[in-house]
Design a protein around this motif. Sequence first.
Motif, short mmCIF file in Angstrom:
data_model
loop_
_atom_site.label_atom_id
_atom_site.label_comp_id
_atom_site.label_asym_id
_atom_site.label_seq_id
_atom_site.Cartn_x
_atom_site.Cartn_y
_atom_site.Cartn_z
N TYR A 235 -39.83 2.33 34.76
CA TYR A 235 -41.13 1.94 34.22
C TYR A 235 -41.21 0.42 34.17
CZ TYR A 235 -41.84 6.80 32.86
OH TYR A 235 -41.99 8.16 32.88
N SER A 236 -42.36 -0.10 34.62
CA SER A 236 -42.52 -1.56 34.68
C SER A 236 -43.97 -1.93 34.39
CB SER A 236 -42.12 -2.08 36.06
OG SER A 236 -42.40 -3.47 36.17
N GLU A 237 -44.16 -3.09 33.78
CA GLU A 237 -45.51 -3.59 33.55
C GLU A 237 -45.75 -4.92 34.25
OE1 GLU A 237 -46.00 -4.15 29.35
OE2 GLU A 237 -43.91 -4.76 29.09
N HIS A 238 -44.94 -5.21 35.27
CA HIS A 238 -45.05 -6.51 35.93
C HIS A 238 -45.31 -6.39 37.43
CE1 HIS A 238 -43.67 -8.21 32.23
NE2 HIS A 238 -42.50 -7.61 32.31
N CYS A 239 -45.81 -5.22 37.88
CA CYS A 239 -45.93 -5.01 39.32
C CYS A 239 -47.19 -5.62 39.93
CB CYS A 239 -45.89 -3.52 39.64
SG CYS A 239 -44.29 -2.79 39.25
N ILE A 240 -48.30 -5.60 39.20
CA ILE A 240 -49.54 -6.19 39.73
C ILE A 240 -50.09 -7.16 38.70
CG2 ILE A 240 -51.84 -5.75 40.62
CD1 ILE A 240 -51.08 -3.14 41.52
N ASN A 241 -49.40 -8.23 38.51
CA ASN A 241 -49.89 -9.26 37.61
C ASN A 241 -49.96 -10.54 38.40
OD1 ASN A 241 -50.31 -11.19 35.61
ND2 ASN A 241 -49.18 -10.01 34.09
N VAL A 242 -51.17 -11.00 38.69
CA VAL A 242 -51.34 -12.15 39.57
C VAL A 242 -50.86 -13.44 38.91
CG1 VAL A 242 -53.26 -11.10 40.79
CG2 VAL A 242 -53.73 -12.52 38.80
N MET A 244 -47.82 -13.76 37.91
CA MET A 244 -46.36 -13.79 38.05
C MET A 244 -45.91 -14.83 39.06
SD MET A 244 -45.05 -11.65 35.93
CE MET A 244 -43.39 -11.41 36.58
N GLY A 245 -46.87 -15.64 39.56
CA GLY A 245 -46.50 -16.68 40.49
C GLY A 245 -46.10 -16.11 41.84
N ASN A 246 -45.05 -16.66 42.47
CA ASN A 246 -44.62 -16.21 43.79
C ASN A 246 -43.52 -15.17 43.71
OD1 ASN A 246 -46.35 -17.85 45.32
ND2 ASN A 246 -45.04 -19.63 44.96
N LYS A 247 -43.25 -14.64 42.54
CA LYS A 247 -42.24 -13.60 42.41
C LYS A 247 -42.80 -12.28 42.92
CE LYS A 247 -39.81 -13.28 38.74
NZ LYS A 247 -39.45 -13.09 37.32
N ASP A 248 -42.12 -11.65 43.88
CA ASP A 248 -42.52 -10.35 44.38
C ASP A 248 -41.74 -9.31 43.58
OD1 ASP A 248 -43.49 -8.27 45.74
OD2 ASP A 248 -42.69 -8.82 47.70
N THR A 249 -42.20 -9.06 42.38
CA THR A 249 -41.44 -8.30 41.40
C THR A 249 -41.12 -6.89 41.87
OG1 THR A 249 -42.62 -9.54 39.71
CG2 THR A 249 -41.36 -7.62 38.98
N ALA A 252 -38.47 -6.44 44.63
CA ALA A 252 -37.12 -6.70 44.12
C ALA A 252 -36.61 -5.50 43.32
CB ALA A 252 -37.12 -7.96 43.25
N LEU A 253 -37.50 -4.89 42.53
CA LEU A 253 -37.10 -3.73 41.74
C LEU A 253 -36.78 -2.54 42.63
CD1 LEU A 253 -39.68 -3.94 38.80
CD2 LEU A 253 -37.22 -4.42 38.69
N ILE A 254 -37.56 -2.35 43.70
CA ILE A 254 -37.30 -1.24 44.62
C ILE A 254 -35.95 -1.41 45.30
CG2 ILE A 254 -38.09 -0.03 46.70
CD1 ILE A 254 -40.96 -0.93 45.92
N ALA A 255 -35.67 -2.64 45.71
CA ALA A 255 -34.36 -2.91 46.33
C ALA A 255 -33.23 -2.60 45.37
CB ALA A 255 -34.30 -4.36 46.79
N GLU A 256 -33.39 -2.96 44.11
CA GLU A 256 -32.36 -2.65 43.10
C GLU A 256 -32.24 -1.14 42.91
OE1 GLU A 256 -33.07 -4.66 39.43
OE2 GLU A 256 -33.32 -6.63 40.38
#
Length: 301
Positions: A235-242, A244-249, A252-256
Amino acid sequence: MNESQSLKTTSFGQYLTCGQMAQLNCVSTRALHIYQEKGILEPRHIDPSSGYRYYTIDQCSTLDTILELQTIGLSLDEIQKVITNHSLELLEQIVRQHRDQLEKQRQDILVSLKVADEFLTSCERLSDRPQCDVMQIETLPERRAIIFDVPEQDPNGPEPLCVQWEPIRKLIKQEICARNLPISLYRNVGRIITADRLAERDLRFNKAYVFVDESFGELFHQAEIVRGGEYLTLYSEHCINVEMGNKDTERALIAEMIEHAQREGYVIDGDYIDDVVAETPAFNFESRDAFFRLCLPVRKA
């Protein structure tokens, strides 16, 4: 003799007064006046001296038919047409048309109730969120979804993928409208990375989807089946937050998640999806406030 309580006998036979006819059939005398004006139910006899209107008991069956047709939604003009034509074929045609309209209204109401329930569920979930950023195995039910192809995203572009996703959502909204689908589907658009891309570790979203259930009627049966079974979820609340700058959150989480699944002895077993658990953009006019469940389908190796 009391007009509202007894039958009147004249040279024409036994009659019901207007008040008696209304009382027996649970309608108003005003309704009987309107039916007379429309030529739907004429009094059997009108006293020429007093103007009193009288009905016979057998006319109650006609009144029953009028009330039933009004319940279906027929207008008085349509009812007048049916009654004066004495045509069973015409009656069936008009009733079938109204039945189809009622079915459409029923589906619209079910969809509206579903949207209302989703808003309430979002409020509850946002108030009592599960623990974020913790990976776990969940067994999810088989579901159905409408799948959309989406434009390729550029991982090396000037904007992060989460920012690139927002205009893609608008394209999906346009397609929903073009296909005459309920606009309420746009509320919870999820994203997909197909299994072939996961195998190549290409973590760009290449499809989108919206879940539908049986309340959507025929649309449910036309939708594609989304695999049920074991998923590694987060569960995450940071996936579509514009903001967040240039972080492709999310990437990165999917790769983990993929690395975690491999360490725990799992293999990928289908398409990755992100499931919109709750979304309330109305309270944040600068960015989309969304709460996601990242879902990686897995099975033991």
